[in-house]
Scaffold this active site. Structure first.
Site, PDB file in Angstrom:
ATOM      1  N   GLU A 127    -100.630   4.675 -16.393  1.00 35.50           N
ATOM      2  CA  GLU A 127     -99.889   3.647 -17.147  1.00 35.50           C
ATOM      3  C   GLU A 127     -98.449   3.612 -16.619  1.00 35.50           C
ATOM      4  O   GLU A 127     -98.129   4.297 -15.643  1.00 35.50           O
ATOM      5  CB  GLU A 127     -99.893   3.970 -18.651  1.00 35.50           C
ATOM      6  CG  GLU A 127     -99.196   5.272 -19.006  1.00 35.50           C
ATOM      7  CD  GLU A 127     -99.372   5.692 -20.464  1.00 35.50           C
ATOM      8  OE1 GLU A 127    -100.123   5.062 -21.215  1.00 35.50           O
ATOM      9  OE2 GLU A 127     -98.745   6.706 -20.846  1.00 35.50           O
TER      10      GLU A 127
ATOM     11  N   ASP B 156     -89.957   4.560 -23.356  1.00 34.64           N
ATOM     12  CA  ASP B 156     -90.407   3.597 -22.342  1.00 34.64           C
ATOM     13  C   ASP B 156     -89.256   2.705 -21.841  1.00 34.64           C
ATOM     14  O   ASP B 156     -89.349   1.466 -21.850  1.00 34.64           O
ATOM     15  CB  ASP B 156     -91.507   2.677 -22.918  1.00 34.64           C
ATOM     16  CG  ASP B 156     -92.620   3.448 -23.612  1.00 34.64           C
ATOM     17  OD1 ASP B 156     -92.977   4.536 -23.126  1.00 34.64           O
ATOM     18  OD2 ASP B 156     -93.142   2.950 -24.634  1.00 34.64           O
TER      19      ASP B 156
HETATM   20  O1  FUB Z   1     -95.025   3.696 -26.089  1.00 29.96           O
HETATM   21  C1  FUB Z   1     -96.417   3.511 -26.177  1.00 29.96           C
HETATM   22  C2  FUB Z   1     -97.073   3.897 -24.900  1.00 29.96           C
HETATM   23  O2  FUB Z   1     -96.791   5.264 -24.601  1.00 29.96           O
HETATM   24  C3  FUB Z   1     -96.589   3.167 -23.690  1.00 29.96           C
HETATM   25  O3  FUB Z   1     -97.031   1.849 -23.603  1.00 29.96           O
HETATM   26  C4  FUB Z   1     -97.088   4.071 -22.643  1.00 29.96           C
HETATM   27  O4  FUB Z   1     -96.601   3.828 -21.362  1.00 29.96           O
HETATM   28  C5  FUB Z   1     -96.673   5.419 -23.187  1.00 29.96           C
HETATM   29  O5  FUB Z   1     -95.343   5.724 -22.898  1.00 29.96           O
END
Ligand code: FUB
Length: 376
Positions: A275, A68
């Site tokens: 997301e 991320d």
């Molecule tokens: O790293 C945990 C979660 O996985 C992140 O918050 C999301 O965007 C995904 O990459």
């Protein structure tokens, strides 16, 4: 061929309430490989995935797992604010409990191909007074001589909130505020500061990110998704106050429209927001980019205002090795770069990722060339 690999990864979803998709209970299979420690077992980067496709870029660091990546240039140096993936020994489940990250490390480098420095622990979950568990994707900003680290973590009631911590150094250590940002919820904060100095936070994530529990404006422990032919759940935006510690206004929806001018529908899961929000500005236009989650794309939409609406344009990054896809876009001198992650070092373990960078190209008409993170 790769499509079927991607579908297999889908079964390893971090946050798959599969019953919602199929109407019947499904369980995720065990991780693809058994080897997992808190450090990459093999620090010699693999050069191909299990299908023989060669990776286009190498992991930026191999001593720890990172994911991320939110990249920024502060005072001419590149800083990367990633999640710090660990093997916590927690079995995979539909809520993503195995993504049990406990701290953040900040990385920096003086140029894109330069040496990468890991600055060690910048913030630990034990030092966040209100936090329960799971430090997920962070971002950072700089204003008035202070660096701000924004982070999602579940509170002691297991509800994702967004917190902020401050430091006089871009690499920390950061001190967390005693409470989460008022009226914040869900996850994946991304802070964009416009050319007029106003900062905005974009956030949200469905499935394990709990955005589907906030449709009424209040937390509802029951997951509620729109029907397939209804508009998809939207990411959120709020202007930040001058002190960068609070929302300066009520949270607003970020509209992502199709080329027909209508909101993307829930069933358009190869396009709709899931997301990993990010906002960058190029030639006076606002580019909102994000992950489509269960279809594993990084997609983007363009608008004329930081609030949107944004019109869907296409894919920036095709699926990578691993279920999640998460990125940031940053200008370094006269070039633009995409920071992203895959699971090269862990050979496909979806919760043990590594960050990478590659150049990104805006075409003369403002659209972005699609990147495939493998060699042709
Ligand atoms: O790293 C945990 C979660 O996985 C992140 O918050 C999301 O965007 C995904 O990459």
């Amino acid at each position: 061929m790769y499509k079927s690999i991607s579908l297999k990864k889908a079964l390893l979803a971090i946050t798959l309430p599969a019953a919602l998709l199929t109407g019947c209970e499904q369980k995720r299979p065990a991780a693809e490989t058994e080897t997992s420690t808190n450090q990459p077992a093999d620090t010699t980067a693999q050069t191909a995935d299990s299908t023989g496709r060669k990776f286009m870029n190498k992991p930026l660091i191999s001593e720890i797992y990172t994911a991320d990546p939110s990249a920024h240039v502060f005072n001419g140096r590149i800083y990367i604010y990633p999640s710090h993936d660990i093997e916590a020994g927690i079995p995979q489940n539909d809520n993503g409990d195995h993504f049990a990250m406990r701290d953040y490390h900040i990385l920096s480098m003086d140029s894109i191909n330069g040496k990468v420095t890991d600055h060690g622990v910048a913030l630990d979950v034990k030092d966040i007074p209100w936090a329960g568990r799971q430090l997920w994707a962070p971002d950072a900003a700089f204003k008035n001589g202070t660096y701000y680290l924004y982070f999602p973590v579940k509170d002691k009631q297991d509800i994702f909130r967004i917190g902020v911590a401050t430091s006089k150094s871009p690499t920390g250590p950061f001190k967390a505020q005693p409470q989460p940002i008022a009226n914040s919820y869900s996850m994946d904060p991304a802070v964009f500061t416009d050319t007029d100095g106003t900062s905005y936070m974009y956030f949200g994530g469905i499935w394990g990110g709990q955005l589907q529990r906030w449709s009424s404006g209040k937390y509802n422990p029951k997951d509620e998704y729109p029907a397939d032919d209804q508009p998809a759940l939207t990411p959120k935006v709020a202007k930040l106050s001058q002190n960068m510690l609070e929302f300066a206004e009520p949270v607003k929806n970020v509209q992502i429209l199709g080329k027909d001018g209508k909101p993307l529908l829930a069933k358009e899961n190869d396009k709709r927001f899931f997301e990993a929000a990010w906002l960058h500005k190029y030639n006076g236009k606002y580019y909102f980019s994000y992950s489509t989650g269960d279809t594993h794309n990084i997609a983007y939409a363009i608008g004329d205002s930081p609030y949107g609406p944004f019109t869907y344009q296409g894919i920036i990054l095709n699926p990578v090795l691993g279920w999640t896809n998460h990125h940031s876009i940053v200008q370094v001198k006269d070039k633009w770069y995409l920071f992203y992650h895959d699971t090269e070092l862990s050979k496909g373990q979806t919760h043990l990722r590594n960050v990478k960078v590659t150049e990104l190209t805006h075409r003369p008409d403002g659209t972005i060339e699609t990147i495939t993170a493998y060699q042709e």
